[in-house]
Design a protein around this motif. Sequence first.
Motif, mmCIF file in Angstrom:
data_model
loop_
_atom_site.group_PDB
_atom_site.id
_atom_site.type_symbol
_atom_site.label_atom_id
_atom_site.label_comp_id
_atom_site.label_asym_id
_atom_site.label_seq_id
_atom_site.Cartn_x
_atom_site.Cartn_y
_atom_site.Cartn_z
ATOM 1 N N VAL A 55 8.484 7.532 -2.385
ATOM 2 C CA VAL A 55 9.702 7.527 -1.569
ATOM 3 C C VAL A 55 9.831 6.246 -0.760
ATOM 4 O O VAL A 55 10.942 5.809 -0.435
ATOM 5 C CB VAL A 55 9.700 8.751 -0.618
ATOM 6 N N PHE A 56 8.705 5.611 -0.453
ATOM 7 C CA PHE A 56 8.711 4.514 0.507
ATOM 8 C C PHE A 56 9.650 3.383 0.113
ATOM 9 O O PHE A 56 10.431 2.889 0.934
ATOM 10 C CB PHE A 56 7.295 3.959 0.686
ATOM 11 N N ALA A 57 9.587 2.934 -1.139
ATOM 12 C CA ALA A 57 10.323 1.742 -1.555
ATOM 13 C C ALA A 57 11.774 2.017 -1.915
ATOM 14 O O ALA A 57 12.478 1.109 -2.365
ATOM 15 C CB ALA A 57 9.612 1.075 -2.727
ATOM 16 N N THR A 58 12.243 3.226 -1.723
ATOM 17 C CA THR A 58 13.641 3.523 -2.027
ATOM 18 C C THR A 58 14.556 2.871 -0.991
ATOM 19 O O THR A 58 14.179 2.686 0.175
ATOM 20 C CB THR A 58 13.885 5.040 -2.040
ATOM 21 N N THR A 59 15.749 2.552 -1.427
ATOM 22 C CA THR A 59 16.720 1.913 -0.532
ATOM 23 C C THR A 59 17.011 2.787 0.672
ATOM 24 O O THR A 59 17.108 2.297 1.812
ATOM 25 C CB THR A 59 18.023 1.623 -1.290
ATOM 26 N N ARG A 60 17.136 4.079 0.440
ATOM 27 C CA ARG A 60 17.460 4.993 1.529
ATOM 28 C C ARG A 60 16.365 4.993 2.592
ATOM 29 O O ARG A 60 16.655 4.964 3.798
ATOM 30 C CB ARG A 60 17.662 6.406 0.982
ATOM 31 N N VAL A 64 0.831 -1.204 0.000
ATOM 32 C CA VAL A 64 0.000 0.000 0.000
ATOM 33 C C VAL A 64 0.863 1.251 0.000
ATOM 34 O O VAL A 64 0.620 2.209 -0.753
ATOM 35 C CB VAL A 64 -0.955 -0.005 1.218
ATOM 36 N N MET A 65 1.910 1.273 0.816
ATOM 37 C CA MET A 65 2.772 2.450 0.911
ATOM 38 C C MET A 65 3.599 2.648 -0.357
ATOM 39 O O MET A 65 3.912 3.776 -0.727
ATOM 40 C CB MET A 65 3.692 2.335 2.124
ATOM 41 N N THR A 66 3.942 1.564 -1.032
ATOM 42 C CA THR A 66 4.681 1.698 -2.296
ATOM 43 C C THR A 66 3.834 2.423 -3.333
ATOM 44 O O THR A 66 4.345 3.243 -4.118
ATOM 45 C CB THR A 66 5.076 0.306 -2.820
ATOM 46 N N VAL A 67 2.528 2.137 -3.313
ATOM 47 C CA VAL A 67 1.611 2.824 -4.236
ATOM 48 C C VAL A 67 1.352 4.257 -3.774
ATOM 49 O O VAL A 67 1.299 5.191 -4.594
ATOM 50 C CB VAL A 67 0.279 2.050 -4.333
ATOM 51 N N ALA A 68 1.234 4.464 -2.462
ATOM 52 C CA ALA A 68 0.855 5.780 -1.931
ATOM 53 C C ALA A 68 2.011 6.779 -1.941
ATOM 54 O O ALA A 68 1.788 7.981 -2.055
ATOM 55 C CB ALA A 68 0.324 5.632 -0.503
ATOM 56 N N SER A 69 3.235 6.290 -1.818
ATOM 57 C CA SER A 69 4.380 7.203 -1.742
ATOM 58 C C SER A 69 5.539 6.672 -2.579
ATOM 59 O O SER A 69 6.012 5.556 -2.330
ATOM 60 C CB SER A 69 4.829 7.372 -0.294
#
Length: 354
Positions: free
Chosen positions: A52-57, A45-50
Motif C-alpha cells: 500500500v505504501f507506494a500507491t499514489t493515494r 524499505v516500506m515499499t517492500v514491506a507494504s
Amino acid sequence: MDQHSLGASFANRARPASRFGANISFLDLVQGIGLLAVILLGCLVMTVASPVFATTRNLENVLQSATIIAVVAIGQTFVILVAGIDLSVASVLVLSSVLSVGLVEFNGWSPGLAILAALGTGALFGLANGLAVTKLRIPALIATLATMSIGRGLAYIFSGGQNIAPVPDIFVDLQDARILGVPAVIVLTLALAAIAQFVLSRTRFGRSVYATGGNALAARLAGIRTDRVIIATYVISGLMAGIAGLLITARFEAGAATAAQGMELAVIAAVVIGGVSLFGGEGNMGGMLLGVLLLGLVQNAVNLLDVPPNYDSVVSGLVIAAAAALDVYRRSYLEAGLRRRVIAAKEAKAEKPK
C-alpha cells in the motif's frame, strides 16, 4: 570601546555556527543529504514491506497530513531559532479550528469574518506568550504550558467538547482544490515555507532572529531590540498554528475540537530532526521540511505495519529523544571541532611567509 562596537565584538564571537565558515555550511549540506538519504531508504524499505505504501493515494495522504505539522513547524522554527519553545501550538490550532466553524454555525458570522477571527486569536495567543516570556520573564516552557491548557480549555468550552459540522463550503473547496494536479494545501504549505525562508535569510528581521538566538546579550549590545524580536516570533508561531487550524478543518470537514493531541511534541521533534538547534541561532526551513517529511513517513509506517497505538507513542518518544541527542552531539562536538579546524587554518595561513 563604545556600546555598539562592544556588541559587534561579542556578536562576531557568538555568531551562529551555520554562518561561521564554509566548513559549517558543508556540515549543514551533509546533514540535509543524510536526512534525504534516510527518507529514501525508508521509502524503499516500506515499499517492500507494504504494497500500500507506494500507491499514489497513500503518498498523497502522507503529504497532506504532513502539511498540517509543517505549517505549525514553520512558526515553531522561528521560536526555537531565538532559543524559545512554544507548547501551545496544538491548542491554538484546535481553538482556531472550532472558531472558524462555530462562529458561523452558532453565531451566524460570515465564513470570511470567522476565519479572520480564528487567525487573530492565534496571533493573540502568540502575543500573550511573547509578552509573558519577555516582559514577565516567565520561562517559555511554563508560559506556553499555561496557554496550552487555556487554549484547549477554551476550545472545549466553545465546542462543548465535540467536533463541529458541517463546515462552510470554503473549507471543502480548499481541500478539493488542485494546482497543476497537486493538492492546493501542499502548494500553500510550500509557499509559506518559502516565504519564511526568505524572511530568515534575506531580511533584517531574519538576521535579528539568528543573532538573538545565537547570543541575546550580544544582540542587545549591537542595538537589536531582542524583546521585540522574540515577541514577533511567538506571534508568527501563533498565526501559523491558526492557519494550520484552518487546514485541519478542511481535512476533517469539521471544527476539530478533539484533534492534535500531542502534536506539539511531534512538531518540536520534526523541527529538531530538521537541524534547527534547540539552543537557538541555527537552522533553516529546508531542513525543517525534511524533518517533517521523515516524521510523517515514520507515523505512516507505524500505521501500515499495524503497530499497536501504545507502541506508536513509544516510537514517537524515541524519535524525539534521538533528535535532541543528535542536536547536542552536533553542537557540542562536530561544530566545535570544525570551528577549531577553521581557526587553525586561518592561523596557519596568517603565519605562512609571503
